[in-house]
Design a protein around this motif. Structure first.
Motif, PDB file in Angstrom:
ATOM      1  N   UNK A  49      -7.052  -0.616   9.015  1.00 58.40           N
ATOM      2  CA  UNK A  49      -7.350  -0.150   8.051  1.00 58.40           C
ATOM      3  C   UNK A  49      -7.509  -1.185   7.051  1.00 58.40           C
ATOM      4  N   UNK A  50      -8.615  -1.076   6.094  1.00 57.22           N
ATOM      5  CA  UNK A  50      -8.646  -2.045   5.062  1.00 57.22           C
ATOM      6  C   UNK A  50      -7.809  -1.604   3.603  1.00 57.22           C
ATOM      7  N   UNK A  51      -7.318  -0.555   3.586  1.00 53.96           N
ATOM      8  CA  UNK A  51      -6.497  -0.220   2.000  1.00 53.96           C
ATOM      9  C   UNK A  51      -5.610   0.552   2.779  1.00 53.96           C
ATOM     10  N   UNK A  99      -6.618  -7.765   2.735  1.00 55.11           N
ATOM     11  CA  UNK A  99      -6.214  -7.913   4.251  1.00 55.11           C
ATOM     12  C   UNK A  99      -6.163  -6.431   5.170  1.00 55.11           C
ATOM     13  N   UNK A 100      -6.316  -6.680   6.446  1.00 57.13           N
ATOM     14  CA  UNK A 100      -6.130  -5.345   7.025  1.00 57.13           C
ATOM     15  C   UNK A 100      -5.055  -4.882   7.000  1.00 57.13           C
ATOM     16  N   UNK A 101      -4.601  -3.602   7.562  1.00 54.31           N
ATOM     17  CA  UNK A 101      -3.259  -3.010   7.689  1.00 54.31           C
ATOM     18  C   UNK A 101      -3.270  -2.034   8.753  1.00 54.31           C
ATOM     19  N   UNK A 102      -2.045  -2.021   9.394  1.00 55.19           N
ATOM     20  CA  UNK A 102      -2.033  -0.918  10.543  1.00 55.19           C
ATOM     21  C   UNK A 102      -0.580  -0.683  10.562  1.00 55.19           C
ATOM     22  N   UNK A 103      -0.166   0.503  11.145  1.00 55.88           N
ATOM     23  CA  UNK A 103       1.400   0.956  11.014  1.00 55.88           C
ATOM     24  C   UNK A 103       1.589   1.718  12.373  1.00 55.88           C
ATOM     25  N   UNK A 158      -1.551 -11.041  12.992  1.00 54.86           N
ATOM     26  CA  UNK A 158      -1.040 -10.305  11.819  1.00 54.86           C
ATOM     27  C   UNK A 158       0.308 -10.940  11.644  1.00 54.86           C
ATOM     28  N   UNK A 159       0.972 -10.557  10.423  1.00 49.31           N
ATOM     29  CA  UNK A 159       2.476 -10.704  10.352  1.00 49.31           C
ATOM     30  C   UNK A 159       2.985  -9.190  10.322  1.00 49.31           C
ATOM     31  N   UNK A 160       3.955  -9.145  11.001  1.00 48.40           N
ATOM     32  CA  UNK A 160       4.526  -7.729  11.434  1.00 48.40           C
ATOM     33  C   UNK A 160       5.740  -7.455  10.605  1.00 48.40           C
ATOM     34  N   UNK A 161       5.974  -6.766   9.682  1.00 48.88           N
ATOM     35  CA  UNK A 161       7.146  -6.273   9.092  1.00 48.88           C
ATOM     36  C   UNK A 161       7.798  -5.230   9.482  1.00 48.88           C
TER      37      UNK A 161
END
Length: 382
Positions: free
Chosen positions: A70-72, A18-22, A237-240
């Motif tokens: 990002x992808x990682x 999955x993709x990731x962002x912060x 996305x899901x957002x934690x």
């Protein structure tokens, strides 16, 4: 750290894709007094000149940064280093200092709400609830299918207290120790839509819960669903959202990597037909309260067994749980080492209190937090 605890659930090859962002929120303070400065628009303008897009938050003493998609999770490190460094430089050009704390050490003056129509409407509707300044860290993981997103949220729910304890960074507010490692979470909990998400059977049930909040005026728009993990109203996305803004970049990277691995592990469990643990809302809320109270320094609650457990042991169990995914990501060693450092040196809450315990002042706490905010960061101002 030594990972002990229940046997890890094996993952499947390729689950971590999955993709990731912060997003990170920060407090702006006076460089000399440490008191909040209501200059977020000036900082945003300075950031624009430096080539970074910063955004406003509810209070004028706050700004927010965001990484690219990002992808990682390890790709986030350099982005976070740069965004913190450049945001700190923008703050300095506007006569402020950037500080990564979950709540400001001193409260801002009255009337600090950012002057946008949405925030002004929120302040008018919710009154004093909107006065408290809180800074969190939001990790977005790409999930296109909403029913799958709800299933993943159900699998994440039992781990929310552990992530909360790990990142606790707000023991001091209004010039005093609150008695909680994570006062932000308690302050955040005053909002009627905050706290652990309900366990829903489908996206339709999730959407019905959101609609009931809208229909009753409990929230003013879908972006005000402030559950600790939610389906984003703006992105696929899901957002934690359970965490304080961590004290350092390395702690943010560790949080994001653990979240990414939890989502990948949950995805693998769902594909194997495994049901999420059934954890009652009251018990999960109690476990989050305990995590906010003790942080890493005391005991937490295992939401699955309802038994008190040392917080450090819960961290070890989390590492066991996500170990196979971390190995697949080639990130196990870096996360293990980062957790060892945090447990040895303390997270933000422990280090803030340690300064006071050794005779330091509140301004010493702020100065140390500001230094740690940009620890290991090198500005790229070209």
């Amino acid at each position: 750290m030594t990972a002990t605890g229940p046997k890890a659930t094996p993952t499947v090859r390729g689950a971590a894709s999955a993709t990731i962002g912060v997003e990170e929120e920060f407090v702006l303070v006076d460089p000399h007094t440490g008191r909040p400065r209501l200059r977020n628009l000036d900082v945003i303008e300075a950031g624009r000149e430096l080539g970074i897009d910063l955004t406003v938050e509810l209070s004028r003493c706050q700004i927010e940064t965001a990484t690219a998609v990002c992808t990682h999770p390890q790709d986030l490190r350099e982005q976070l280093r740069r965004s913190r460094a450049v945001a700190a430089e923008a703050a300095a050009r506007a006569g402020c200092r950037l500080v990564a704390v979950g709540t400001p050490i001193f409260e801002p003056p009255a009337g600090s709400t950012t002057d946008t129509p949405r925030y002004q409407r929120m302040a008018q509707h919710f009154g004093g609830i909107a006065d408290g300044v809180i800074c969190g860290c939001h990790v977005h993981i790409g999930v296109d299918d909403r029913d799958r997103a709800v299933e993943i949220i159900n699998h994440l729910r039992p781990w929310l207290p552990t992530l909360l304890a790990l990142t606790a960074n707000s023991p001091i507010a209004d010039g005093r120790d609150t008695g909680y490692a994570d006062w932000r979470y308690l302050r955040w909990g005053r909002w009627p839509s905050a706290g652990p998400p309900p366990q829903c059977a489908s996206a339709a049930e999730y959407d019905a819960a959101v609609e009931s909040l809208l229909a009753t005026g409990t929230i003013l728009d879908p972006r005000m669903v402030y559950w600790d993990v939610r389906i984003s109203a703006r992105h696929p996305t899901i957002e934690i959202r359970v965490a304080d803004v961590p004290a350092t970049v390395e702690e943010t990277v560790t949080l994001a990597t653990l979240v990414y691995a939890l989502v990948a592990g949950a995805t693998a469990s769902i594909e194997r037909g495994e049901a999420a643990p059934s954890v009652g809302q009251d018990l999960l809320r109690a476990a989050c309260w305990r995590a906010a109270r003790d942080g890493l320094a005391g005991r937490g609650v295992d939401p699955c067994s309802a038994q008190p457990v040392p917080a450090v042991e819960l961290i070890r169990r989390l590492l066991v749980r996500v170990g196979p995914v971390l190995e697949e990501l080639d990130a196990y060693r870096s996360v293990d080492e980062a957790l060892t450092v945090v447990l040895a040196r303390g997270n933000g809450a422990i280090r803030q209190r340690r300064i006071l315990d050794h005779g330091g002042s509140l301004t010493d706490v702020i100065a140390d937090a500001a230094r740690r905010t940009v620890e290991g960061c090198t500005p790229d101002l070209s």
